[in-house]
Design an enzyme around this catalytic site. Structure first.
Site, PDB file in Angstrom:
ATOM      1  N   LYS A  93       0.702  -1.146   0.086  1.00  0.00           N
ATOM      2  CA  LYS A  93       0.008   0.087  -0.033  1.00  0.00           C
ATOM      3  C   LYS A  93       0.831   1.255  -0.116  1.00  0.00           C
ATOM      4  CE  LYS A  93       0.280   1.135   4.621  1.00  0.00           C
ATOM      5  NZ  LYS A  93       0.519   2.286   5.537  1.00  0.00           N
ATOM      6  N   THR A  94       1.938   1.242   0.699  1.00  0.00           N
ATOM      7  CA  THR A  94       2.854   2.581   0.737  1.00  0.00           C
ATOM      8  C   THR A  94       3.419   2.568  -0.797  1.00  0.00           C
ATOM      9  OG1 THR A  94       3.548   2.072   3.054  1.00  0.00           O
ATOM     10  CG2 THR A  94       4.893   3.522   1.523  1.00  0.00           C
TER      11      THR A  94
ATOM     12  N   ASP B 149      -3.142   8.014   4.858  1.00  0.00           N
ATOM     13  CA  ASP B 149      -2.666   6.700   5.158  1.00  0.00           C
ATOM     14  C   ASP B 149      -3.229   6.251   6.539  1.00  0.00           C
ATOM     15  OD1 ASP B 149      -1.248   4.454   4.923  1.00  0.00           O
ATOM     16  OD2 ASP B 149       0.774   5.455   5.948  1.00  0.00           O
ATOM     17  N   GLU B 150      -3.191   4.784   6.588  1.00  0.00           N
ATOM     18  CA  GLU B 150      -3.792   4.155   7.922  1.00  0.00           C
ATOM     19  C   GLU B 150      -5.138   4.862   8.489  1.00  0.00           C
ATOM     20  OE1 GLU B 150      -2.349   1.502   8.796  1.00  0.00           O
ATOM     21  OE2 GLU B 150      -0.053   1.871   8.345  1.00  0.00           O
TER      22      GLU B 150
ATOM     23  N   GLN C  11      -7.024  -4.502  10.184  1.00  0.00           N
ATOM     24  CA  GLN C  11      -6.008  -4.099  11.085  1.00  0.00           C
ATOM     25  C   GLN C  11      -6.148  -3.027  11.914  1.00  0.00           C
ATOM     26  OE1 GLN C  11      -1.848  -4.678   9.384  1.00  0.00           O
ATOM     27  NE2 GLN C  11      -2.582  -4.678   7.568  1.00  0.00           N
TER      28      GLN C  11
ATOM     29  N   ARG D  88       2.669 -10.925  10.709  1.00  0.00           N
ATOM     30  CA  ARG D  88       3.915 -10.284  10.669  1.00  0.00           C
ATOM     31  C   ARG D  88       4.941 -11.577  10.023  1.00  0.00           C
ATOM     32  NH1 ARG D  88       2.655  -6.045   9.830  1.00  0.00           N
ATOM     33  NH2 ARG D  88       0.618  -7.050   9.632  1.00  0.00           N
TER      34      ARG D  88
END
Length: 765
Positions: free
Chosen positions: A44-45, A232-233, A263, A609
């Site tokens: 996504k970044t 973002d986020e 998340q 993770r």
């Protein structure tokens, strides 16, 4: 058909050359509202960075006409660096790329007078905030011990995160502090800040939101300025951030938010998953682009995590996939107790290291900080390098250092450093001037500070109140020193923590942080169960504290699941997957079904993770607050798809395999696990779906009652009950009014009602 036009033909294909199809679509769909629903590890970044560069490179907006909001300074720096590599010096003209608070501060500087401030206002930190609140509490004749400034600070932060001014508080919120004085103190605090030309972090957004709501010209100025908004986020936004963004985006509606509802794990910080879930409702006609190709984990890991998170009802839904090879299934390992859990993880890490895996690519992710202690002790024993990320090592935490200081003074009265640390902790009204006088007297007499305190208490050097306080403290130390010869080190620690007022101090704060500190203190006492003498334990701690390997060596990472969000490791170990530990019982008690879903999202984050291997461990027994308790595996283990897990049990001590049955979760807060000694539900070869009560009868400690985290209660005496007449060496004769564990509420004839430990009283003749 999407109602908004897409961007013109590309001016530079190189910006999107490395992107997959959904990422390219997210970059090229420049007009109208868009939600980029980006799963874990889906790039996504890269998509967000390319979109920002595309807007500027194709001259859809000047750099100063794009608002790009992140949550951390690190993320903002990374975004700026990445965009700079794509478009060069043009990135320097982006004043509106930063965190919510940095952009809020920039706006507030421009319009400070509209918030009753001057443009050179000061931003105060947490320490200044607490000091200011304490002054207000004292000035208004409120007992700060009963209504701590830290509690008020937490409430004010919560109100500001929700966009609430003092006048907006309802009766329920008002009652949360000082029996209906919450609004009063919130207003007093805001007035005092304005008088000081200052604001706290919460004000940086709340003041701007108030300005945008009440000054139409300012709102229109920013709505006209920002042609594009990128966030973002988005799943981590709180209410005030959500309202602020919605106002700014209403005119053009060119807002692109990036996030993952699966998340959202920070509700305790004020984050509201509902913000991302209702994006389509807030911006009708919005487009949702799902980034589902994962570049991090194996298919087995992704399938297990996806199966788990599908149990949540409050989600938009997506299916992660990857082109990587299948990889290993998730390993579910059942062990007898927490020490074996730590031994097993240590052995697995050493095996991986022998096979060539670097320690830096291994992580242990825990639900609660107190869980790290067992691993730290084990790794010290076997000489395995580790680092604690996002917090202190167990024995370096402030509350643990305080408790150890008390124990050191008991063991060695001449330990001036330890005495100096806790002579006024908790607060006893002994300030720096009192300590200075103690130092002067100690130097003159050539004696330790503790001895100087005892001598000076018999003089007129201190006021009567300070003398009495010192004398009481020294008597406490004398009593604890005598007690050290008759009880275990663990029981001594529990007694000191309780009688010194440390437990009461943390309980009064009424915050998640203080609850965690109480858990850490309970874990400290639990650790001391393994040592015969106080001296042996303090020697062990000294060796642990001295273990400080060079920073350039490879180390295993130990951190909380919350802290691991955004990180990735080749090998991930997830210990403590038992009911009450994970999901956290405290979270379920406080938040019900909503908290259960957030705990499940946290499990999803933890599993994803891992790039290569993920190992989940659960223990049949765990010492909680010094007492053995039986445990059943987390409900999340039962929710993992059986085709993607390998389960093994390594129970020791001759125990029978536990048996139990999970309910079908029609009521997740009914008794979720009941003992079924004669019945087993299987899920495939070797799998016992849940665990539970069939234990080998030895040791008997397994059957003892759980000790309360808040009170460190021990098994109560059977010869004392309500109505018993008792005698206490300090308080004299009294009658027991109530009994809670080993704690007694006693109405003493001379001093009124006191709360004491039952081991310090005897039945009156």
């Amino acid at each position: 058909m999407h109602p908004f036009p897409t961007s013109p033909a590309p001016a530079d294909e190189a910006l999107i050359a490395g992107l997959n199809a959904p990422q390219r679509e997210a970059v090229l769909t420049t007009e109208g509202p868009m939600l980029m629903l980006a799963g874990a590890g889906t790039g996504k970044t890269a998509a967000l960075t390319a979109r920002l560069a595309w807007l500027i490179q194709n001259r859809l907006a000047w750099p100063s006409e794009v608002l790009c909001v992140t949550f951390t300074n690190k993320a903002a720096r990374e975004m700026r660096d990445r965009v700079g590599k794509l478009i060069g010096p043009a990135v320097e003209g982006m004043p509106w790329l930063g965190t919510f608070h940095s952009i809020g501060a920039r706006m507030l500087r421009r319009h400070a007078e509209l918030a009753g401030l001057q443009s050179n206002y000061t931003i105060i930190d947490t320490d200044d905030q607490l000091r200011l609140l304490k002054q207000l509490i004292q000035a208004n004749d409120l007992d700060e011990k009963r209504w701590p400034a830290r509690q008020l600070a937490g409430l004010i932060d919560r109100w500001k995160n929700r966009g609430l001014n003092p006048a907006d508080l309802d009766a329920v919120e008002n009652e949360l502090y000082a029996n209906g004085r919450g609004q009063q103190f919130y207003q007093l605090y805001q007035d005092r800040l304005k008088a000081l030309n200052a604001c706290d972090f919460g004000d940086l957004l709340l003041h701007v939101l108030n300005i945008l709501r009440t000054h139409r010209d300012v709102l229109e100025q920013y709505q006209s300025r920002f042609k594009y908004i990128l966030v973002d986020e988005y799943q981590d936004t709180n209410q005030v951030q959500y309202l602020w963004l919605r106002l700014l985006a209403q005119q053009r509606q060119n807002i692109c938010v990036v996030g993952d509802d699966d998340q959202s794990i920070y509700s305790w910080r004020g984050a509201e998953v509902a913000n991302i879930l209702r994006f389509e409702k807030d911006f009708p006609g919005s487009k949702i682009i799902r980034l589902e190709q994962n570049y991090r984990s194996t298919p087995q890991i992704l399938a297990a995590a996806s199966g788990l998170i599908s149990e949540n009802s409050q989600r938009l839904g997506k299916t992660l996939w990857t082109e990587r090879h299948a990889g290993d299934k998730l390993r579910i390992i059942g062990v007898w107790d927490a020490p074996e859990e730590a031994r097993r993880v240590g052995e697995e890490i050493e095996r991986l290291e022998r096979e060539g895996a670097p320690l830096d690519q291994m992580a242990i992710l825990v639900r609660a900080q107190y869980q790290t202690r067992e691993f730290e002790d084990r790794f010290i024993t076997i000489g395995l390098n580790y680092r604690i990320v996002g917090g202190f090592r167990f024995y370096e935490r402030a509350e643990i250092r305080d408790a150890l200081a008390y124990l050191r003074v008991v063991a060695q009265p001449a330990d001036d450093l330890a005495f100096e640390r806790i002579y006024n902790t908790p607060k006893r009204g002994l300030g720096s001037k009192a300590l200075e006088k103690l130092h002067v007297h100690a130097r003159r007499r050539g004696i330790p500070l503790a001895a100087a305190a005892l001598e000076i208490a018999d003089t007129d050097e201190f006021p009567a109140r300070a003398r009495n306080t010192l004398l009481a403290l020294m008597r406490d130390f004398a009593r604890w020193r005598d007690l050290a010869g008759t009880v275990s080190p663990a029981e001594l620690a529990r007694t000191i923590i309780e009688e010194a007022g440390y437990t009461a101090m943390l309980q009064a704060e009424r915050s998640a942080e203080s609850a965690g500190r109480l858990e850490n203190l309970a874990e400290l006492a639990r650790a001391m169960e393994e040592y015969e003498t106080l001296g042996d334990f303090l020697e062990h701690v000294g060796l642990v504290m001295d273990n400080d390997a060079a920073d350039d060596t490879e180390k295993v990472t130990i951190m909380t699941m919350h802290g691991a969000k955004g990180l990735e490791f080749e090998h991930v170990f997830l210990p403590g997957w038992e009911e009450g530990v994970f999901p956290s019982q405290r979270a379920l008690d406080e938040g019900g079904l909503a908290s259960l879903e957030e705990e499940r999202r946290l499990a999803y984050v933890a599993i994803t993770r891992a790039r290569k291997r993920c190992t989940i461990l659960h223990a049949a027994n765990r010492r909680i607050y010094g007492q053995w308790t039986s445990s059943i595996p987390s409900r999340f283990i039962a929710e993992l798809p059986e085709e993607h897990i390998d389960q093994e049990t390594t129970l020791t001590g001759g125990a029978s395999l536990w048996r139990a049955q999970w309910s079908e979760h029609s009521d997740p807060f009914a008794d979720v696990a009941r003992a079924q000694p004669s019945r087993t539900m299987t899920r495939g070869p070797g799998w016992q779906r849940a665990a539970a009560t069939a234990y080998d009868p030895a040791p008997k400690r397994v059957q003892e009652a759980t000790r309360s985290a808040a009170s460190f209660a021990a098994k109560p005496r059977s010869d004392i009950a309500a109505g018993s007449r008792v005698f206490h060496d300090k308080f004299g004769y009294g009658v027991v009014a109530a009994q809670e564990g080993n704690k007694l509420e006693i109405d003493f004839e001379g001093t009124g009602r006191k709360r004491v430990i039952d081991s310090f009283v005897k039945l009156a003749e």
